[in-house]
Design a protein around this motif. Structure first.
Motif, short mmCIF file in Angstrom:
data_model
loop_
_atom_site.label_atom_id
_atom_site.label_comp_id
_atom_site.label_asym_id
_atom_site.label_seq_id
_atom_site.Cartn_x
_atom_site.Cartn_y
_atom_site.Cartn_z
N SER A 202 0.94 -1.54 -0.08
CA SER A 202 0.09 0.18 0.02
C SER A 202 0.78 1.22 0.18
O SER A 202 2.07 1.23 0.44
CB SER A 202 -1.30 0.04 1.14
N CYS A 203 0.19 2.47 -0.50
CA CYS A 203 1.09 3.64 -0.41
C CYS A 203 0.32 4.97 -0.07
O CYS A 203 -0.97 5.22 0.19
CB CYS A 203 1.76 3.40 -1.56
N SER A 207 -4.44 5.53 2.83
CA SER A 207 -4.60 5.42 3.85
C SER A 207 -6.34 4.96 4.32
O SER A 207 -6.94 6.14 3.54
CB SER A 207 -4.13 6.66 4.65
N ILE A 225 -5.52 0.72 6.26
CA ILE A 225 -4.08 0.90 5.92
C ILE A 225 -3.94 1.99 7.01
O ILE A 225 -4.58 3.18 6.66
CB ILE A 225 -3.97 1.47 4.31
N GLY A 230 7.85 4.12 3.31
CA GLY A 230 8.12 4.12 2.28
C GLY A 230 6.92 3.11 1.51
O GLY A 230 5.92 2.53 2.48
C1 4AZ Z 1 0.83 6.67 3.60
O1 4AZ Z 1 1.98 8.05 3.68
C2 4AZ Z 1 1.08 5.18 3.34
N1 4AZ Z 1 3.57 1.08 2.31
C3 4AZ Z 1 0.44 4.34 3.02
C4 4AZ Z 1 0.62 3.29 3.17
C5 4AZ Z 1 2.54 3.16 3.67
C6 4AZ Z 1 2.45 3.55 3.83
C7 4AZ Z 1 2.22 5.28 3.89
C8 4AZ Z 1 2.76 1.51 3.88
O2 4AZ Z 1 -0.96 6.50 3.40
#
Ligand code: 4AZ
Length: 262
Positions: A202-203, A207, A225, A230
């Motif tokens: 996830s990134c 969230s 999430i 990173g």
């Molecule tokens: C974020 O910034 C975020 N790799 C969500 C999940 C992860 C990293 C950052 C997990 O919302």
């Protein structure tokens, strides 16, 4: 989502997209979420910085969205937000994201623009089951689960994904995550998950969205999430709010509020 595939809402019918509206009515994507009952979307507390959860009229929630910035009159539904509840133990000032969990009540009977819905069930009639319903089934380390969202597809990109995406990650044992990956940053309210080759994660923008695990042909919401060092970085798995620790909180908040407003 990094390293996953394009997905459709048919296979993630509970996925919610949360938008914030500026004073000039500009609609800005804020976070993902999961539909956990007919009126409630579960998301991350840190999606509402600086007390902005009190300004519920500034938010809207979409279900059935395949494309983030295109409207889809057939599949999508838009909801107002009646109330946003943040966990009492969430303290963003400490920066540790403990209790990173919040719920939104979507404004129901009044909401639907195109459908005469009385209940805010999505058009598929499906919601995510809470871990409490898993009837003693506990997730095991190495259990493969899925994450989904509209977040960025690579570390450092400034734009969200055009479409909903999904990826598969494995639950990582608590002691391994604590001792090997994130020294002492993982509280009991968190769980870690990553793909074995670190290619899927996830990134930013994902969230609040679901980490959903299948048990006996049903999907259960095991994680929200939350954070990570990173994205898709070797040795840095994604960190998720451990939803099973909040079963009591979730039922308390949803029952109290619906009773009060009835
Ligand atoms: C974020 O910034 C975020 N790799 C969500 C999940 C992860 C990293 C950052 C997990 O919302």
């Amino acid at each position: 989502i990094v390293g996953g595939n394009v997905a459709t809402v048919e296979s993630h019918p509970w996925i919610a997209a949360i938008f914030w509206h500026s004073k000039s009515e500009e609609k800005v994507f804020r976070c993902g979420g999961s539909l956990i009952s007919s009126c409630w979307v579960l998301t991350a507390a840190h999606c509402f910085p600086d007390g902005s959860h009190t300004k519920n009229h500034r938010y809207s929630v979409f279900l059935g969205k395949n494309f983030l910035n295109e409207s889809d009159p057939i599949a999508e539904q838009k909801f107002r937000v009646e109330e946003i509840i943040i966990h009492e133990g969430f303290d963003q000032s400490k920066g540790d994201f403990n209790n990173d969990i919040g719920k939104k009540k979507t404004g129901l009977p009044r909401v639907s623009r195109r459908y005469d819905v009385v209940e805010a069930v999505n058009i598929f009639g499906e919601i995510l089951c809470s871990p409490a319903e898993a009837e003693g089934q506990r997730w095991e380390p190495e259990h493969t689960c899925e994450i989904s969202g509209y977040g960025i597809e690579k570390n450092g990109l400034w734009y969200m994904s055009r479409s909903l995406r999904e990826a598969r990650v494995n639950i990582i044992a608590d002691d391994v995550c604590r001792q090997v990956y994130y020294e002492n940053m993982i509280s009991d309210n968190m769980l870690c998950a990553g793909s074995p080759d670190w290619s899927q994660d996830s990134c930013k923008g994902d969230s609040g969205g679901p980490l959903a695990c299948q048990v006996d042909n049903r999907f259960f919401l095991f994680g929200v999430i939350s954070w990570g060092d990173g994205c898709a970085k070797e040795g840095h798995p994604g960190v998720y709010t451990r939803v099973s620790n909040y079963d009591a909180w979730i039922s308390e908040k949803t029952q109290t509020v619906s009773a009060a407003s009835a």
